[in-house]
Scaffold this motif. Structure first.
Motif, short mmCIF file in Angstrom:
data_model
loop_
_atom_site.label_atom_id
_atom_site.label_comp_id
_atom_site.label_asym_id
_atom_site.label_seq_id
_atom_site.Cartn_x
_atom_site.Cartn_y
_atom_site.Cartn_z
N ARG A 1 -0.10 0.10 4.64
CA ARG A 1 1.01 0.51 5.12
C ARG A 1 1.79 1.66 4.09
N ASP A 2 2.27 2.34 3.59
CA ASP A 2 3.85 2.71 3.77
C ASP A 2 4.38 2.28 3.28
N GLU A 3 5.16 2.21 2.63
CA GLU A 3 6.44 1.91 1.82
C GLU A 3 7.67 2.42 1.50
N PHE A 4 8.96 1.42 1.57
CA PHE A 4 10.20 2.00 1.59
C PHE A 4 10.68 1.71 1.02
N LEU A 5 11.23 2.03 -0.37
CA LEU A 5 11.41 0.52 -1.41
C LEU A 5 13.45 1.10 -1.09
#
Length: 396
Positions: free
Chosen positions: A340-344
């Motif tokens: 999964r792509d990640e948002f930080l």
């Protein structure tokens, strides 16, 4: 499950621009013009001095130190047109009408006054100096502001100066917000073990207000299928977008997905290949859009900025749907496993972007100081300090 980009494309494809409405310019901040505004007057509507000083005939200034008699003065708001004969000067102030015959204004700092005479220290003096010509800013009948422009404070001031009393703008969406969860308690109430104070509705309303969306209706529903169905159906009947906070995962008391089916909303996608915010659902019933947001506050806010905000902006007539994206070096390394792509949550300054501690989906403390979101795809799941990453800047 869809990818982040697929989710965004589907949302934009299923979102329609709203109709127009009329409003006063003073109330139109952050609205988008529905049609051109034409100037009903010229700006300036008369020849206007841009300086405090002296109005003269430029041909009278034959050398540095030319002395002229001061015949009168012209003030801002002067109602009668004065005439300046050759060989004389007139005291004039910024914004005042330039007298007929005068061809230049000498700024006060370039003169010396002695009684009723003024010595001009400038030479040569060119025609038109320090004079705002009629229509220098805009001519009567011209397009003052084109359609589809976002109305800023400057635009509102410009329209007010043109005596525009009403503008046609794209309507902003009406938002219905459903909050679910038996464990939630309203602020100010006493709390028992196992309960938490409800924050998502206040958080989302604040984010909506920041976008200029103030027509927001909030309903609360117990973790009960019938109550969830009734609340969603009620909100859908009055709003352009319905947001559901919580109740969209796979627990025994998560009823939002089933409730949307019951009210005949078509699911466009369910689950996005991202972290946080995987259990996002997007649906549509006729022109009404539904976003079922995760209940975890940080997940909910990420999904709002990345998916709900673009739909709101498109409905409101804007063409810049998404958060502004820039490429920046990251201050320290970061890596993750999975598909999964990640948002930080992050803070960005002029030089670098800094991922914050507290990236868990429930953690809002880091969001409280964040001004950006780092977006890392599974193809960029390991970055070193100094590597450039995609950064989405949060609204200021």
């Amino acid at each position: 499950m869809v990818t982040v980009n697929e989710a965004k494309q589907k949302i934009i494809a299923n979102t329609e621009v709203l109709t127009s409405m009329s409003m006063k310019p003073s109330e139109s901040l952050n609205y988008v013009l529905f049609q051109d505004v034409r100037a009903s007057i010229s700006l300036p509507s008369f020849r206007q001095s841009s300086m405090d000083g002296y109005a003269v005939h430029d041909s009278d200034i034959t050398a540095r130190g030319t002395v002229l008699e001061i015949l009168a003065e012209a003030k801002a708001g002067e109602g009668t047109m004065q005439v300046l004969p050759p060989g004389a000067a007139m005291r004039i102030f910024t914004g005042a009408p330039v007298p007929e015959g005068a061809t230049a204004v000498i700024m006060q700092e370039r003169t010396t006054r002695t009684g009723s005479f003024v010595t001009i220290e400038d030479f040569p003096v060119t025609p038109g100096r320090n004079i705002r010509s009629i229509g220098q800013q805009i001519m009567k009948g011209s397009i003052a502001l084109p359609q589809n422009i976002l109305l800023t404070a400057g635009a509102i001031g410009f329209l007010s100066g043109l005596n525009v009393e009403e503008v046609s703008v794209y309507r902003k969406p009406k938002i219905g917000l459903l909050v679910t969860g038996d464990e939630l308690v309203q602020n100010g109430s006493s709390i028992r073990h196992g309960q938490v104070y409800e924050s998502n509705s206040l958080m989302l309303r604040a984010a909506l207000q920041q976008e200029g969306v103030t027509d927001v209706e909030v309903l609360y529903a117990k973790d009960d299928l019938r109550a969830t169905i009734d609340a969603l159906d009620e909100l859908a009947g009055r709003n352009d977008i319905v947001l559901a906070s919580g109740g969209i995962s796979v627990g025994d008391y998560d009823f939002v997905g089933e409730a949307l089916q019951s009210i005949r909303a078509e699911t466009i996608f369910y689950k996005v290949r991202q972290k946080p915010g995987k259990p996002l659902l997007f649906a549509r019933r006729k022109q009404t859009l539904f976003f079922a947001l995760p209940g975890n506050p940080a997940s909910s806010l990420v999904c709002y900025y990345e998916y709900v905000l673009p739909a709101i902006r498109k409905m409101s007539g804007r063409s810049d749907y998404f958060l502004r994206s820039v490429s920046m070096p990251i201050e320290r390394g970061y890596s993750f496993d999975g598909e999964r792509d990640e948002f930080l949550k992050a803070t960005a300054n002029q030089d670098v972007v800094i991922p914050l501690d507290g990236q868990e989906s429930f953690a809002l403390r880091s969001f409280a100081i964040a001004n950006a979101i780092i977006y890392l795809t599974v193809n960029q799941n390991k970055v070193e300090a100094g590597d450039h990453v995609e950064v989405h800047l949060l609204p200021a």
